[in-house]
Design an enzyme around this catalytic site. Sequence first.
Site, PDB file in Angstrom:
ATOM      1  CB  SER A  85      -0.906   0.011   1.230  1.00 56.24           C
ATOM      2  OG  SER A  85      -0.125   0.138   2.414  1.00 56.24           O
ATOM      3  CG  LEU A 124       0.954   3.740   6.005  1.00 62.49           C
ATOM      4  CD1 LEU A 124       1.763   4.996   6.305  1.00 62.49           C
ATOM      5  CD2 LEU A 124      -0.211   3.603   6.977  1.00 62.49           C
ATOM      6  CE1 TYR A 149     -11.423   0.687   6.532  1.00 64.27           C
ATOM      7  CE2 TYR A 149     -12.553   2.670   7.282  1.00 64.27           C
ATOM      8  CZ  TYR A 149     -11.382   1.993   6.994  1.00 64.27           C
ATOM      9  OH  TYR A 149     -10.171   2.618   7.178  1.00 64.27           O
ATOM     10  CE  LYS A 179      -9.564   0.009   9.368  1.00 68.14           C
ATOM     11  NZ  LYS A 179      -8.163  -0.483   9.399  1.00 68.14           N
ATOM     12  CB  SER A 203      -3.812   7.927  -3.709  1.00 65.35           C
ATOM     13  OG  SER A 203      -4.484   8.953  -4.419  1.00 65.35           O
TER      14      SER A 203
END
Length: 311
Positions: free
Chosen positions: A47, A49, A191, A195, A226
Amino acid sequence: MGVMLVLMLPLLLLGISGLLFIYQEVSRLWSKSAVQNKVVVITDALSELGKECARLFHTGGARLVLCGKNWEKLESLYDSLISVADPSKTFTPKLVLLDLSDISCVQDVAKEVLDCYGCVDILINNASVKVKGPAHKISLELDRKIMNANYLGPITLTKVLLPNMISRRTGQIVLVNSIQGKFGLPFRTAYAASKHAALGFFDCLRAEVEEYDVVVSTVSPVFIRSHHAHPERGNWSASIWKFFSRKLTQGEHPVEVAEEVMSTVRRRKQEVLMANPIPRAAVYIRALFPEFFFAVVACGVKDRLSVPGEG
């Protein structure tokens, strides 16, 4: 007096600039010493990150274990790291195929890492799968996939590596989570649920392992954009939700988050919330004034559903 002040101002600015430069250099060297020779596992290193974390920790002299789902892309990342780093001051990264949504393979991967290095000093749980849509249109199978990747996968990997950290009485586990672990937003049920679950697990774990000098850290950005992302431009009608939502969706650059992860490791911080004032305030509004928070969020849903093409 005025002339002296004018003459001293450039010197003052020069002195401040010099102090800032010295501080940045000391911080950079301190960061490197914090991870030098340490075994660092990064999940989803492919990714944006993950790549930035790999770059920072590699140049810092860490013994990297880079995990990802695509071998060719892992090799490409490997080549990019090797080509820019000083081989006399860095270690060759180890590449590992890992899909955290496939729980059956996570334990084998963890054992492979322990067999290779004998220990793990720092685990960075970075992998994350996102989905957006109305709850009734998202299948249970997709719900399970999101929960496996964002919750069950990271905690499985953590549980396999944790006994080694406890026995050595040292180690750090970093969860890169999301502000949606603090509160949920519409159309992100799966999602946000994953989390919330991950944050709850690692908050509990932090207290359990403190006596063994194992640090559990969470880094929660609003979201990670991004490198080439542009501000979202919609045609929503003017409303309080429009202001709230746009402020909420201004995410962090991967480089900034990677630097915060490095700082979290260096300072052994327990919790970091990366957010501008609006989403940061939303965390407290959700806790102190839930009815107001829910009203604002519901208003946003109504505005979106009233726009043609945004059903």
